[in-house]
Write an enzyme that holds these catalytic residues in place. Sequence first.
Site, short mmCIF file in Angstrom:
data_model
loop_
_atom_site.label_atom_id
_atom_site.label_comp_id
_atom_site.label_asym_id
_atom_site.label_seq_id
_atom_site.Cartn_x
_atom_site.Cartn_y
_atom_site.Cartn_z
CG HIS A 102 -2.10 -0.77 0.99
ND1 HIS A 102 -3.18 -0.09 0.27
CD2 HIS A 102 -2.82 -1.67 1.61
CE1 HIS A 102 -3.98 -0.97 0.10
NE2 HIS A 102 -3.81 -1.97 0.87
CG ASP A 107 -2.85 1.68 3.76
OD1 ASP A 107 -2.57 2.68 3.09
OD2 ASP A 107 -1.74 1.31 4.59
CE1 TYR A 300 -8.13 5.00 -14.60
CE2 TYR A 300 -6.57 6.01 -12.87
CZ TYR A 300 -7.19 4.82 -13.39
OH TYR A 300 -6.95 3.72 -12.96
CD GLU A 374 -0.12 3.93 11.83
OE1 GLU A 374 -0.34 3.08 11.19
OE2 GLU A 374 0.40 3.56 13.19
#
Length: 393
Positions: A102, A107, A300, A374
Amino acid sequence: MLSQKIRQLSSLYSKEFIEVRHHLHAHPELSYKEFETSKFVQQKLKSFGIDSTVMAETGVVGIIEGRNPSSKVVALRADMDALPIQEENEVSYKSLKPGIMHACGHDVHTSCLLGAARILNELRNEWDGTIKLIFQPGEEKNPGGASIMIREGVLQNPAPEAIFGLHVHPGLPVGKFSFRGGQVMASADEIYITIRGKGGHAAAPHLTTDTILIASQLIVNLQQVISRNRDPFQPSVLSITSFQGGYTTNVIPSEVKLMGTFRALNEEWRFKAHDIIRKISTELVQSMGAEIDLHIDVGYPTVYNNESLNEKARTLAEEYMGAENVETTEMRMGAEDFGYYSQLIPGCFYRLGVGNVAKGISSGVHTPTFNIDESAIENGIGMMAWLGSNYKK
C-alpha cells in the site's frame, strides 16, 4: 455541537482504525483482486450495523440514513487497491505479500471512511439526509474502478448530489488539509507504438529500414505536440518512458516498441492532442519507410472540483480544524479515477496531511518507503464525517 461529538468519537476510535490500517497495510491486494479487503470492509460495516452490497466484484457500497433521508444524498468515496511495489519499511505491519504494498495510502483512505461510517451511523439522528459509502477497487489501473462502479449504477438508487474523496499527501504536514476548486489533477492516457521495418546487418544500413533511428526521430518529433501545438497556458505532459528494440550490436532490429503517457488538464485539448500524436507518428514513420501500429489507451479524465462545493467544503474544514490548518492544494499532473465521478456530479477531492519530517516520515507516494504519521487517521475520520454530515445543496 455536532462538530464536538465528531471530534470526540474520532479521538475515541482512532486507535481502533489505526489497527484497521495496520491490517489492511499488512494484507495488500492489487487492482481488481481486492477480494479479502472487500470481505473485511463488509464485515466491518456489518459490525457497525450498516448494510452493504457488492459492485464491480470487489467494490462495496453502504447506505446510512439520517433524519429526513430523502432531503439530500451525498457520497463519500475511498479506494482499496495496492501497488506492485516491494515494501522497504521495517514496521510491525509491513506487507506480508512479496512485491505488493500500500504505497499510495489506499489503506489509509479505506480506514478513514470506515471510521467515518461508524461515527455517522452512531450520530444518524443528528444530521439530515442519506450518505452513500463507496469503497471502490482498481484506482491504480485502467480502466479505473470508478468507471466500472459508475457503469454498474453506483451513482443511482439513491443518486448522490455530490461526492467527497480524500487522498493522503506526504508533502503536507500532519494536522493540515488542502482544497482546490476547478481543475486539480490531469487526465492520463497510455501510448503504445510499434514500428516495423526490414531488419538486417548493422554494417549495411542502406539495405534495411532502420527502426532504431526512426523511433529515435519520432520521440524527438513528438515533443512538438507540446512545444508547438499546446496553448502555453494549458499544462500538459507527453513522456515516452520505454524504448524496446534490438538485442545485439550488429543487427538493426525489424521491430521497435515505444510506450509513454500523455497528460492534460483540459479535456478538449486532450483529445485534439491524440489526433496530433497519431498524425505526427504515422506520417513520420511511413515517410521513413516503416510501418506503424499506434494505440492510445484512453484513461482517467481530469479531476475537476466543483468550485461551489469546494468553497463550502473549505469553509467547513476551517470550522473543524481552524483556518490556519487549511491550505490550497497545488495543481498536479498526476491522475486519479475520482475524475470519473467529478465529471458527472459535483465533486470535492481534497488532501489529508500525513507527513512529519521530524519523525522521518516524508517519502512520496508510489515509493517503497512511503508511510504516514498515523495521527492523521483521526483527522481523516473526523473530516470525512464532518463534510458528509454537513453537506448542503
